[in-house]
Design a protein around this motif. Structure first.
Motif, PDB file in Angstrom:
ATOM      1  N   LYS A  98      -0.922   7.205  -9.426  1.00  0.00           N
ATOM      2  CA  LYS A  98       0.029   6.637 -10.169  1.00  0.00           C
ATOM      3  C   LYS A  98      -0.245   5.119  -9.953  1.00  0.00           C
ATOM      4  CE  LYS A  98       4.855   6.549 -10.906  1.00  0.00           C
ATOM      5  NZ  LYS A  98       4.789   7.027 -12.567  1.00  0.00           N
ATOM      6  N   PHE A  99      -0.764   4.684  -9.075  1.00  0.00           N
ATOM      7  CA  PHE A  99      -0.922   3.064  -8.681  1.00  0.00           C
ATOM      8  C   PHE A  99      -2.485   2.656  -8.054  1.00  0.00           C
ATOM      9  CE2 PHE A  99       3.587   4.176  -7.930  1.00  0.00           C
ATOM     10  CZ  PHE A  99       4.033   3.284  -8.791  1.00  0.00           C
ATOM     11  N   PRO A 100      -3.411   2.894  -9.150  1.00  0.00           N
ATOM     12  CA  PRO A 100      -4.604   2.830  -8.593  1.00  0.00           C
ATOM     13  C   PRO A 100      -5.081   1.465  -8.042  1.00  0.00           C
ATOM     14  CG  PRO A 100      -4.624   3.023 -11.077  1.00  0.00           C
ATOM     15  CD  PRO A 100      -3.090   3.091 -10.702  1.00  0.00           C
ATOM     16  N   ALA A 101      -4.407   0.329  -8.471  1.00  0.00           N
ATOM     17  CA  ALA A 101      -4.808  -1.047  -8.116  1.00  0.00           C
ATOM     18  C   ALA A 101      -4.209  -1.071  -6.518  1.00  0.00           C
ATOM     19  CB  ALA A 101      -3.803  -2.046  -8.969  1.00  0.00           C
ATOM     20  N   GLY A 102      -3.552  -0.097  -5.988  1.00  0.00           N
ATOM     21  CA  GLY A 102      -3.260  -0.225  -4.391  1.00  0.00           C
ATOM     22  C   GLY A 102      -1.926  -0.644  -4.160  1.00  0.00           C
ATOM     23  N   SER A 103      -1.437  -1.705  -4.743  1.00  0.00           N
ATOM     24  CA  SER A 103       0.167  -2.113  -4.534  1.00  0.00           C
ATOM     25  C   SER A 103       1.160  -0.894  -5.189  1.00  0.00           C
ATOM     26  CB  SER A 103       0.404  -3.448  -4.970  1.00  0.00           C
ATOM     27  OG  SER A 103       0.142  -3.385  -6.435  1.00  0.00           O
ATOM     28  N   VAL A 104       1.942  -0.574  -4.723  1.00  0.00           N
ATOM     29  CA  VAL A 104       3.092   0.406  -5.252  1.00  0.00           C
ATOM     30  C   VAL A 104       4.222  -0.228  -5.680  1.00  0.00           C
ATOM     31  CG1 VAL A 104       4.421   2.381  -4.537  1.00  0.00           C
ATOM     32  CG2 VAL A 104       2.142   2.049  -3.700  1.00  0.00           C
ATOM     33  N   ALA A 105       4.705  -0.007  -6.926  1.00  0.00           N
ATOM     34  CA  ALA A 105       6.163  -0.555  -7.392  1.00  0.00           C
ATOM     35  C   ALA A 105       6.659   0.747  -8.206  1.00  0.00           C
ATOM     36  CB  ALA A 105       5.610  -1.624  -8.393  1.00  0.00           C
ATOM     37  N   ILE A 106       7.670   1.228  -7.315  1.00  0.00           N
ATOM     38  CA  ILE A 106       8.301   2.459  -7.784  1.00  0.00           C
ATOM     39  C   ILE A 106       9.694   2.178  -8.204  1.00  0.00           C
ATOM     40  CG2 ILE A 106       8.882   4.760  -7.010  1.00  0.00           C
ATOM     41  CD1 ILE A 106       7.160   4.525  -4.647  1.00  0.00           C
ATOM     42  N   ASP A 107      10.015   2.925  -9.614  1.00  0.00           N
ATOM     43  CA  ASP A 107      11.148   2.764 -10.082  1.00  0.00           C
ATOM     44  C   ASP A 107      12.227   3.422  -9.435  1.00  0.00           C
ATOM     45  OD1 ASP A 107      10.375   0.976 -12.028  1.00  0.00           O
ATOM     46  OD2 ASP A 107       9.704   2.524 -13.535  1.00  0.00           O
ATOM     47  N   ALA A 108      13.438   3.147  -9.449  1.00  0.00           N
ATOM     48  CA  ALA A 108      14.690   3.776  -8.979  1.00  0.00           C
ATOM     49  C   ALA A 108      15.908   3.525 -10.295  1.00  0.00           C
ATOM     50  CB  ALA A 108      15.099   3.197  -7.909  1.00  0.00           C
ATOM     51  N   GLY A 109      16.659   4.611 -10.085  1.00  0.00           N
ATOM     52  CA  GLY A 109      17.707   4.399 -11.042  1.00  0.00           C
ATOM     53  C   GLY A 109      19.182   4.707 -10.089  1.00  0.00           C
ATOM     54  N   SER A 110      20.014   3.939 -10.522  1.00  0.00           N
ATOM     55  CA  SER A 110      21.381   4.084  -9.875  1.00  0.00           C
ATOM     56  C   SER A 110      22.381   3.933 -10.834  1.00  0.00           C
ATOM     57  CB  SER A 110      21.505   3.014  -8.745  1.00  0.00           C
ATOM     58  OG  SER A 110      21.512   1.866  -9.235  1.00  0.00           O
ATOM     59  N   THR A 143       1.101  -1.312   0.012  1.00  0.00           N
ATOM     60  CA  THR A 143      -0.079  -0.020  -0.060  1.00  0.00           C
ATOM     61  C   THR A 143       0.920   1.223  -0.095  1.00  0.00           C
ATOM     62  OG1 THR A 143       0.061   0.102   2.268  1.00  0.00           O
ATOM     63  CG2 THR A 143      -1.506  -1.197   1.182  1.00  0.00           C
ATOM     64  N   ALA A 144       0.345   2.377  -0.284  1.00  0.00           N
ATOM     65  CA  ALA A 144       0.950   3.720  -0.251  1.00  0.00           C
ATOM     66  C   ALA A 144       1.236   4.026   1.005  1.00  0.00           C
ATOM     67  CB  ALA A 144       0.234   4.782  -1.014  1.00  0.00           C
ATOM     68  N   GLU A 145       0.398   3.714   1.910  1.00  0.00           N
ATOM     69  CA  GLU A 145       0.688   4.002   3.540  1.00  0.00           C
ATOM     70  C   GLU A 145       2.007   3.192   3.789  1.00  0.00           C
ATOM     71  OE1 GLU A 145      -2.116   3.133   2.080  1.00  0.00           O
ATOM     72  OE2 GLU A 145      -3.594   4.824   2.602  1.00  0.00           O
ATOM     73  N   LYS A 146       2.082   2.178   3.590  1.00  0.00           N
ATOM     74  CA  LYS A 146       3.457   1.346   4.040  1.00  0.00           C
ATOM     75  C   LYS A 146       4.629   2.001   3.377  1.00  0.00           C
ATOM     76  CE  LYS A 146       2.199  -2.353   6.138  1.00  0.00           C
ATOM     77  NZ  LYS A 146       2.835  -2.688   7.666  1.00  0.00           N
ATOM     78  N   VAL A 161       1.265  13.080  -0.524  1.00  0.00           N
ATOM     79  CA  VAL A 161       1.965  11.923  -0.992  1.00  0.00           C
ATOM     80  C   VAL A 161       1.142  10.716  -1.582  1.00  0.00           C
ATOM     81  CG1 VAL A 161       3.857  10.388  -0.120  1.00  0.00           C
ATOM     82  CG2 VAL A 161       4.135  12.764   0.460  1.00  0.00           C
ATOM     83  N   LEU A 162       0.416  10.564  -0.486  1.00  0.00           N
ATOM     84  CA  LEU A 162      -0.732   9.438  -0.521  1.00  0.00           C
ATOM     85  C   LEU A 162      -1.436   9.510  -1.989  1.00  0.00           C
ATOM     86  CD1 LEU A 162      -1.729   8.530   2.846  1.00  0.00           C
ATOM     87  CD2 LEU A 162       0.369   7.544   1.796  1.00  0.00           C
ATOM     88  N   GLN A 163      -2.029  10.679  -2.129  1.00  0.00           N
ATOM     89  CA  GLN A 163      -3.029  11.018  -3.223  1.00  0.00           C
ATOM     90  C   GLN A 163      -2.053  10.935  -4.649  1.00  0.00           C
ATOM     91  OE1 GLN A 163      -6.136  11.427  -3.432  1.00  0.00           O
ATOM     92  NE2 GLN A 163      -5.974  11.630  -5.884  1.00  0.00           N
ATOM     93  N   GLN A 164      -0.961  11.326  -4.722  1.00  0.00           N
ATOM     94  CA  GLN A 164      -0.175  11.027  -5.944  1.00  0.00           C
ATOM     95  C   GLN A 164       0.256   9.686  -6.180  1.00  0.00           C
ATOM     96  OE1 GLN A 164       3.165  13.731  -5.943  1.00  0.00           O
ATOM     97  NE2 GLN A 164       4.537  12.214  -4.498  1.00  0.00           N
ATOM     98  N   LEU A 165       0.425   8.810  -5.049  1.00  0.00           N
ATOM     99  CA  LEU A 165       0.604   7.513  -5.138  1.00  0.00           C
ATOM    100  C   LEU A 165      -0.464   6.748  -5.622  1.00  0.00           C
ATOM    101  CD1 LEU A 165       3.146   6.930  -2.213  1.00  0.00           C
ATOM    102  CD2 LEU A 165       3.736   6.900  -4.917  1.00  0.00           C
ATOM    103  N   HIS A 166      -1.576   7.076  -4.885  1.00  0.00           N
ATOM    104  CA  HIS A 166      -2.950   6.348  -5.441  1.00  0.00           C
ATOM    105  C   HIS A 166      -3.255   6.524  -6.716  1.00  0.00           C
ATOM    106  CE1 HIS A 166      -4.149   6.514  -1.091  1.00  0.00           C
ATOM    107  NE2 HIS A 166      -3.471   5.288  -1.253  1.00  0.00           N
TER     108      HIS A 166
END
Length: 281
Positions: free
Chosen positions: A262-274, A221-224, A255-260
């Protein structure tokens, strides 16, 4: 090291000691998140069975513990500025049955090792926080054996790391934080194009190269996400501490609104680059 840099190092040590409990709480999640980067570091240094390897800024233990598990007769010396982070690394080593490790609390700018000691050096997401990066790079070169290999990772530009900007964007918007002094330690300090390659060439490394590596930070969840970032992010906690309850709630809701969205299904999978930088002595 200059007095100002020593003060900064001491502040960092206190901060990492304070937030170690949060990193322990989220260790499984963050280690899965950073695993592709650790794998690239390991691929680049290509550990041999009997190598003596230095892992700098080891944190809770990776990639040092994985490297140690690949050796047979070799050893990994794991170092960190924080005693509390290394205590977690010791627990993880014991839990995984990894015994061919030594752990030392020390500063990368004053490594307590002789010249030409190590076959390879690894460092995952510590370099951008070192007060004097050139001095750190020269120390790494000093303790490497001739022909030794070094690979380390830093975060790429903010645009490729929504996992950070998702929360820092609203904080900066509502808190109007002053920009950090140019060149000061920070998440994206090493992202400018060509900066790391130039720095390691200046330090004396040869065959320097750089690869981009992506990874994904996953939450149910976005809350996590909000909870984890507040448990491990010292700059986040420091900024929010200066906001009243109403402003903190506004930032959280944004923060939670923009994640919701971007990820309307509920689970969050955020890309990162290094960026993973390689060099040889």
């Amino acid at each position: 090291m200059e007095q100002a840099l020593e003060q900064l190092r001491d502040q960092q040590k206190a901060s990492w000691n304070t937030f170690a409990a949060g990193w322990k709480k989220w260790d499984d999640l963050t280690m899965a998140f950073m695993q592709p980067v650790g794998a690239e570091i390991i691929r680049m240094i290509h550990p041999q069975k009997t190598d003596v390897i230095l892992d700098i800024a080891s944190g809770t233990g990776e990639p040092g513990l994985t490297i140690a598990s690949m050796l047979d007769g070799g050893i990994v010396v794991m170092t960190d500025l924080s005693d509390n982070m290394l205590a977690i690394a010791r627990e993880n080593a014991a839990r995984k049955g990894v015994t061919n490790v030594e752990m030392r609390t020390c500063d990368v700018s004053e490594l307590p090792f002789d010249d030409n000691t190590f076959d390879a050096i690894s460092c995952r997401f510590g370099f951008m926080f070192f007060p004097d990066m050139l001095l750190a790079a020269k120390e790494m070169l000093r303790v490497l054996k001739p022909g030794g290999k070094m690979a380390l990772s830093v975060w790429d530009m903010p645009a490729k790391n929504y996992w950070v900007t998702a929360i820092m964007g609203p904080i900066n918007k509502h808190m109007q934080l002053p920009p950090p002094p140019p060149g000061s330690p920070g998440m994206f300090r090493c992202a400018p194009d060509g900066m790391m390659e130039d720095l390691f060439l200046q330090a004396g490394f040869k065959n320097v190269c750089q690869n981009e590596i992506g990874s994904v930070l996953r939450f149910d969840t976005a809350e996590k996400y909000w909870e984890m970032m507040n448990d491990v992010g010292a700059p986040i906690v420091a900024a929010l501490a200066n906001a009243d309850d109403a402003k903190q709630q506004t930032i959280k809701e944004e923060v939670l609104q923009q994640l919701h969205e971007k990820f309307p299904a509920g689970s969050v999978a955020i890309d990162a680059g290094s960026l993973v930088i390689y060099g040889e002595k």
